[in-house]
Design a protein around this motif. Sequence first.
Motif, PDB file in Angstrom:
ATOM      1  N   ILE A   1     -20.322  59.827 -27.341  1.00  0.00           N
ATOM      2  CA  ILE A   1     -19.323  59.957 -26.279  1.00  0.00           C
ATOM      3  C   ILE A   1     -17.929  59.775 -26.866  1.00  0.00           C
ATOM      4  O   ILE A   1     -17.714  58.901 -27.712  1.00  0.00           O
ATOM      5  N   ASP A   2     -16.986  60.604 -26.416  1.00  0.00           N
ATOM      6  CA  ASP A   2     -15.577  60.429 -26.775  1.00  0.00           C
ATOM      7  C   ASP A   2     -14.889  59.614 -25.696  1.00  0.00           C
ATOM      8  O   ASP A   2     -15.217  59.716 -24.508  1.00  0.00           O
ATOM      9  N   HIS A   3     -13.911  58.824 -26.110  1.00  0.00           N
ATOM     10  CA  HIS A   3     -13.128  57.980 -25.206  1.00  0.00           C
ATOM     11  C   HIS A   3     -11.656  58.341 -25.378  1.00  0.00           C
ATOM     12  O   HIS A   3     -11.129  58.272 -26.482  1.00  0.00           O
ATOM     13  N   PHE A   4     -11.042  58.763 -24.303  1.00  0.00           N
ATOM     14  CA  PHE A   4      -9.621  59.110 -24.330  1.00  0.00           C
ATOM     15  C   PHE A   4      -8.869  58.143 -23.436  1.00  0.00           C
ATOM     16  O   PHE A   4      -9.112  58.081 -22.233  1.00  0.00           O
ATOM     17  N   LYS A   5      -7.980  57.381 -24.030  1.00  0.00           N
ATOM     18  CA  LYS A   5      -7.134  56.480 -23.248  1.00  0.00           C
ATOM     19  C   LYS A   5      -6.113  57.338 -22.501  1.00  0.00           C
ATOM     20  O   LYS A   5      -5.539  58.260 -23.069  1.00  0.00           O
ATOM     21  N   LYS A   6      -5.907  57.032 -21.238  1.00  0.00           N
ATOM     22  CA  LYS A   6      -5.004  57.809 -20.400  1.00  0.00           C
ATOM     23  C   LYS A   6      -3.999  56.890 -19.705  1.00  0.00           C
ATOM     24  O   LYS A   6      -3.576  57.144 -18.592  1.00  0.00           O
ATOM     25  N   ASP A   7      -3.636  55.794 -20.330  1.00  0.00           N
ATOM     26  CA  ASP A   7      -2.770  54.810 -19.702  1.00  0.00           C
ATOM     27  C   ASP A   7      -1.529  55.464 -19.115  1.00  0.00           C
ATOM     28  O   ASP A   7      -0.960  56.394 -19.691  1.00  0.00           O
ATOM     29  N   SER A   8      -1.136  54.966 -17.952  1.00  0.00           N
ATOM     30  CA  SER A   8      -0.004  55.567 -17.250  1.00  0.00           C
ATOM     31  C   SER A   8       0.677  54.511 -16.393  1.00  0.00           C
ATOM     32  O   SER A   8       0.214  53.380 -16.286  1.00  0.00           O
ATOM     33  N   ALA A   9       1.776  54.889 -15.795  1.00  0.00           N
ATOM     34  CA  ALA A   9       2.498  53.990 -14.892  1.00  0.00           C
ATOM     35  C   ALA A   9       2.273  54.449 -13.458  1.00  0.00           C
ATOM     36  O   ALA A   9       2.302  55.640 -13.160  1.00  0.00           O
TER      37      ALA A   9
END
Length: 163
Positions: free
Chosen positions: A118-126
């Motif tokens: 599995i790939d994990h993509f961080k998508k942190d946002s405000a």
Amino acid sequence: MSAPYKLTKTDQGSYLFTSDIGLEYTCFFIACPITDNDGNDHLIYSFGFDRSGKFKSIRYANRFDERIKFTIIYIIKEFFRINGDNALLYFCYPDDTFARHRSITFSRWYNEELSDDIDHFKKDSAYKDEMLYDGMLILKKNPFHKLLNDAVDVYIAEMNNQK
């Protein structure tokens, strides 16, 4: 591999389990329709879990229970076994000031237990002037990998712009 804690699956697709010290957990999935850049419709799922009906944490109130970790990992793997062409989103909300801690824990669990397939993509946002720690999990072999990743970026941006 089976889940360390006994799971009950609800008619709505949620999983329920109770820890050794009596804390009740609910793991749930919410379907989210999205459209990719090519105009194709997809169904992705937002994943979350709560403890005893609450999302709030109390600092150092409970000891770390590795069986909870492995139960949640089992649920995620089971999701991908059943829904291999879908993506899984998660959001660590800042309501109790522990969102960053949850995000770090989730990333560590990913690296320890899920990173092979599995790939994990961080998508942190405000969102509403607060940091929202979020990300996406997707099978490495998913044929819609790039389309879903791009569509999720748009989905999160649009969601965060609805202030």
